[in-house]
Design a protein around this motif. Sequence first.
Motif, short mmCIF file in Angstrom:
data_model
loop_
_atom_site.label_atom_id
_atom_site.label_comp_id
_atom_site.label_asym_id
_atom_site.label_seq_id
_atom_site.Cartn_x
_atom_site.Cartn_y
_atom_site.Cartn_z
N ASP A 245 0.34 128.40 -38.65
CA ASP A 245 -0.89 128.86 -39.30
C ASP A 245 -0.63 130.14 -40.09
O ASP A 245 0.00 131.07 -39.58
CB ASP A 245 -1.98 129.12 -38.26
CG ASP A 245 -2.47 127.85 -37.58
OD1 ASP A 245 -2.22 126.77 -38.13
OD2 ASP A 245 -3.09 127.95 -36.50
N ASP A 277 -7.47 129.43 -45.06
CA ASP A 277 -6.72 129.06 -43.86
C ASP A 277 -5.74 127.94 -44.20
O ASP A 277 -6.14 126.85 -44.62
CB ASP A 277 -7.66 128.59 -42.75
CG ASP A 277 -8.48 129.73 -42.15
OD1 ASP A 277 -8.04 130.88 -42.28
OD2 ASP A 277 -9.54 129.46 -41.56
N ILE A 279 -1.54 126.11 -43.50
CA ILE A 279 -0.43 125.85 -42.60
C ILE A 279 0.82 125.78 -43.46
O ILE A 279 0.83 125.12 -44.50
CB ILE A 279 -0.60 124.51 -41.85
CG1 ILE A 279 -1.80 124.57 -40.91
CG2 ILE A 279 0.67 124.16 -41.06
CD1 ILE A 279 -2.16 123.23 -40.29
N ARG A 351 -5.44 123.98 -43.82
CA ARG A 351 -5.58 123.88 -42.37
C ARG A 351 -6.76 122.99 -41.96
O ARG A 351 -6.70 122.28 -40.97
CB ARG A 351 -5.75 125.27 -41.75
CG ARG A 351 -5.56 125.25 -40.21
CD ARG A 351 -5.92 126.59 -39.58
NE ARG A 351 -5.20 127.70 -40.18
CZ ARG A 351 -5.41 128.97 -39.87
NH1 ARG A 351 -6.34 129.28 -38.97
NH2 ARG A 351 -4.72 129.94 -40.46
#
Length: 370
Positions: A245, A277, A279, A351
């Motif tokens: 993350d 957000d 990844i 994310r």
Amino acid sequence: MRMEFLELTSLSKSFSGETVLDEVSLSVQEGGTLVLFGKSGAGKTVLLRSIAGAIEPDDGTVVIDGEDVTSVPPEYRGIGMAFQNFALFPHMTAYDNIASSLTSKRMSASEIRTKVDAVAKLLKIEHVLSHAPKALSNGQKQRTALARALVSEPRVLLLDDPLRNVDAKLRFEMRLELPRLLADRGATIIYVTQDYKEAMALGDRIAVLDQGKIVQIGSPDDIYRRPANTQIAQLFGDPTINLLDVVPKEDDRGLHAFLSDQRVDFHGKFPGVAGRDCIVGLRPEALSFTETGGFPVTIEAVTPFNEKTVTLVTTLRGREILLSQPAQDPVPTGPKVNLQIAARDAILFDRETGNRIAPEPDGNRVEEAA
């Protein structure tokens, strides 16, 4: 230029109200090999049987060489099929099993013998042609079933996970042999597997099927380096991809994030990503130890696997990362070491959705700041 030979358009099928195929559309070029990849229950076998005519779709069309065969009986479609469970006739010898499709066409005995002997020699089972299926090993059964599918020289060949029930040694050998064997036959092929290594080795293209839908189609390199989402990214690769993350930020030096308090710059344009957000996906082989720069980690475990060594490390905040390197490359004595990222191999995902965030052209490099 090869033309599209097999085309599926919006193919759908439900059983007892449960959707198994959901508007599946794909095409395979003449003489090409498409690998259909997905977990158990994804709908792979139902899709093959729909192409073969063993199952009638609720909607959609199957076109072979420009002809709509959706309502054509299986025996008139020019399709060969090999199943993962072999499906051999137990009361017939291996020879008679292979010859069964030719016998139904009323070929002469001498012509059948010539064709069966040729394909048996190709698959190295000529010495067991007189044996009943119960006397064959799993590997011999698999080759007999494949020979039966190949002997009639079908226009389209459907292979339903044919290596699943054979031992590891034979599976490895067949991965090497099958591409040449299938290319020699000239058929248009759909090959089903749950093994990503088989998919990468055998397919010109890979179609990933999930819950009855095609979620990505591309070359093996596309699927591996540019997976459509985190789920696909995790299905391809051993060890599995590292997913961490991050919340990228942007300043006058560009988009960046932090790993172990060290800045990682994303080179290229990702509009609207800053503050989102995300990844970051890092393949284990895209990471390496470095004496200068990089970001600090702690070595937790080192596991040798013959041709490679897999090392588990943790970041300053305790996040686990797997690193894979050739067995001959030394692992630092540690435990405190630094890692660097191979710039071109980092992948950015959203994310919330898990979908890959594609950079603008020429913007797919990621590298660690000095």
